[in-house]
Motif scaffolding. Sequence first.
Motif, PDB file in Angstrom:
ATOM      1  N   THR A  23       0.829  -1.206   0.000  1.00 47.04           N
ATOM      2  CA  THR A  23       0.000   0.000   0.000  1.00 47.04           C
ATOM      3  C   THR A  23       0.861   1.252   0.000  1.00 47.04           C
ATOM      4  OG1 THR A  23      -1.765  -1.130   1.213  1.00 47.04           O
ATOM      5  CG2 THR A  23      -1.805   1.269   1.235  1.00 47.04           C
ATOM      6  N   HIS A  60      -5.669   6.618   8.913  1.00 44.26           N
ATOM      7  CA  HIS A  60      -5.129   5.524   8.101  1.00 44.26           C
ATOM      8  C   HIS A  60      -4.061   4.753   8.872  1.00 44.26           C
ATOM      9  CE1 HIS A  60      -6.736   5.796   3.935  1.00 44.26           C
ATOM     10  NE2 HIS A  60      -7.008   7.033   4.268  1.00 44.26           N
ATOM     11  N   TYR A  64      -3.296   0.610   9.823  1.00 45.62           N
ATOM     12  CA  TYR A  64      -2.308  -0.210   9.120  1.00 45.62           C
ATOM     13  C   TYR A  64      -1.026   0.587   8.933  1.00 45.62           C
ATOM     14  CZ  TYR A  64      -3.464   2.548   4.959  1.00 45.62           C
ATOM     15  OH  TYR A  64      -3.655   3.579   4.076  1.00 45.62           O
ATOM     16  N   THR A  65       0.039  -0.132   8.598  1.00 43.24           N
ATOM     17  CA  THR A  65       1.317   0.508   8.282  1.00 43.24           C
ATOM     18  C   THR A  65       1.519   0.441   6.770  1.00 43.24           C
ATOM     19  OG1 THR A  65       2.310  -0.122  10.394  1.00 43.24           O
ATOM     20  CG2 THR A  65       3.815   0.448   8.603  1.00 43.24           C
TER      21      THR A  65
END
Length: 218
Positions: A23, A60, A64-65
């Motif tokens: 991502t 965000h 998650y990372t």
Amino acid sequence: MNTESTTVAPQLAPVQPHQRGGTLLLVEDSRLTADYIRLLFRGAAGRLRRADCLLSARRHIALYTPDAAIIDLGLPDGSGLDLISEMARRLPRTKLIIATSGDPDREEDALLAGADRFLPKPFGTGAQFAQMLAPVFLGLRPAIKGAQPPTHAALRDDLYLALDLLNGVNARPAYAGQFIAQLACMTGDTALEHAAQTGDRAEITTLLRNRLRALPLI
């Protein structure tokens, strides 16, 4: 003796590209710039998620990372430097944190805050963009000549936002100035860039309205 110090970008450890998934978090207030980066990222093996302010970005990273992040330094609710500093200290750390700005003089501040790289605006053909992200995302290539540009709708949104920030009910002149300067930088609009530098609100307003009238209706 020359006592000036030079800030050197840290060397990144080798990163294995993602075969799939992965991502990229894009923290960018301009829809035009965000659309441009989406085009550059097209074809990469990964997902792009966008936040348009610090608050949204923090939501965000609480979930998650991201594998990589591109963070604009001028955001509506504060400085991207603060977010860079937070992400650089956070464990697990995002593998690649890239700061971006239309002001090249911000590079040293970005690196000191914890950014791994600095990407100046405008992005041109995207070669530097691709070079920075290629170690993390497979399939990323510089934009080819003649690639479809960002949409007129994205530019229209940014122009309306600029006018609202400048003259709207909840006008924010300080933030408007930096947003308009970035918009002028990304579009190569030298007249608008000069007006933003002088701070002539009437001239800026006229230029923004003229740019809107020149856009196709659809």
